[in-house]
Design an enzyme around this catalytic site. Structure first.
Site, PDB file in Angstrom:
ATOM      1  N   HIS A  29      -3.898   1.897   9.333  1.00 36.78           N
ATOM      2  CA  HIS A  29      -3.183   2.475   8.187  1.00 36.78           C
ATOM      3  C   HIS A  29      -2.567   3.826   8.588  1.00 36.78           C
ATOM      4  O   HIS A  29      -1.405   4.108   8.291  1.00 36.78           O
ATOM      5  CB  HIS A  29      -4.141   2.721   7.016  1.00 36.78           C
ATOM      6  N   ASP A  85       0.852  -1.191   0.000  1.00 35.89           N
ATOM      7  CA  ASP A  85       0.000   0.000   0.000  1.00 35.89           C
ATOM      8  C   ASP A  85       0.884   1.236   0.000  1.00 35.89           C
ATOM      9  O   ASP A  85       1.860   1.302   0.749  1.00 35.89           O
ATOM     10  CB  ASP A  85      -0.834   0.058   1.287  1.00 35.89           C
ATOM     11  N   HIS A 134      -3.006   5.783  -0.896  1.00 40.17           N
ATOM     12  CA  HIS A 134      -4.189   4.912  -0.873  1.00 40.17           C
ATOM     13  C   HIS A 134      -5.232   5.440   0.114  1.00 40.17           C
ATOM     14  O   HIS A 134      -6.426   5.256  -0.074  1.00 40.17           O
ATOM     15  CB  HIS A 134      -3.724   3.506  -0.465  1.00 40.17           C
ATOM     16  N   GLU A 142       0.306  -6.397   2.376  1.00 44.45           N
ATOM     17  CA  GLU A 142      -0.932  -7.107   2.677  1.00 44.45           C
ATOM     18  C   GLU A 142      -1.068  -8.298   1.725  1.00 44.45           C
ATOM     19  O   GLU A 142      -0.401  -8.363   0.693  1.00 44.45           O
ATOM     20  CB  GLU A 142      -2.134  -6.163   2.501  1.00 44.45           C
TER      21      GLU A 142
END
Ligand SMILES: [Zn+2]
Length: 207
Positions: A157, A52, A56, A169
């Site tokens: 996050h 990520d 994002h 992930e």
């Protein structure tokens, strides 16, 4: 020895509900008389094992091409945690001292990448803070997200980003014993993108 911790990417691989699953369009096919075979891939960048980028979930956050490669390659530790489905992993779940700058947590709460279950485990913001205090620069999970499925404000996050901890992930850690390895999981330089698939592997560290 290498452990491949990336699920195979095929139309059978489930992505987040509503996201774009991987598909292959064959433009030229030797089986149909063409001089070569040529394919187009269409997919979410959050497919299978993936990194990520801060963009994002934070407006104006860096995109994946700007994330430092050093985070995604180097000494790593795999740790199994006993956490229930739908729960957040707390510092107490770790049980012992972290011994590497990169930590992969095996929760076994998302057992089949080809069948999406919404009750996977996630990280707590407290754990992000604790890992930062121990010098961790990357955290990886065997689930589709570091936050719980229903989370909209994405506290894990954001806590990881605040602590400048990179995120992987969608890893497959079932066959990997706990211990120390070298992690290699480089994102593609996708300019402006919010993430990238990675081929994540663990190499047994020399003793
Ligand atoms: Zn993602």
């Amino acid at each position: 020895m290498l452990y491949d911790i990336s699920p195979p990417i095929s139309p059978n691989l489930e992505v987040w509900p509503g996201d774009t699953p991987p598909s292959r369009e064959v433009l030229l096919d030797m089986a149909r008389g063409a001089n070569l075979t040529l394919s187009t891939l269409r997919s979410s960048v959050h497919v299978g094992a993936h990194a990520d980028a801060p963009s994002h979930f934070i407006e104006d956050g860096p995109s994946i091409d700007l994330c430092p490669l050093e985070d995604y390659i180097g000494p790593c530790e795999v740790i199994r945690v006993r956490v229930g489905r739908g729960e957040r992993i707390l510092p107490a779940h770790l049980g012992r001292a972290v011994r590497a700058e990169r930590i992969l947590l095996a929760t076994d709460t998302f057992p089949d990448p080809a069948a999406f279950n919404e009750d996977f485990a996630a990280l707590s913001p407290e754990l992000a803070d604790a890992l930062h205090a121990r010098g961790v620069r990357l955290v990886g999970l065997d689930t589709p997200s570091v936050d719980l499925f229903d989370s909209k404000d994405l506290p894990a996050h954001k806590a990881l980003l605040r602590r400048r901890i990179a995120v992987l992930e969608g890893l497959v850690l079932r066959a990997v014993p706990d211990g120390r390895y070298e992690l290699i999981a480089l994102p593609l330089p996708l300019v402006g993108f919010d993430g990238s698939p990675v081929r994540a592997v663990l190499r047994s560290a020399p003793l």
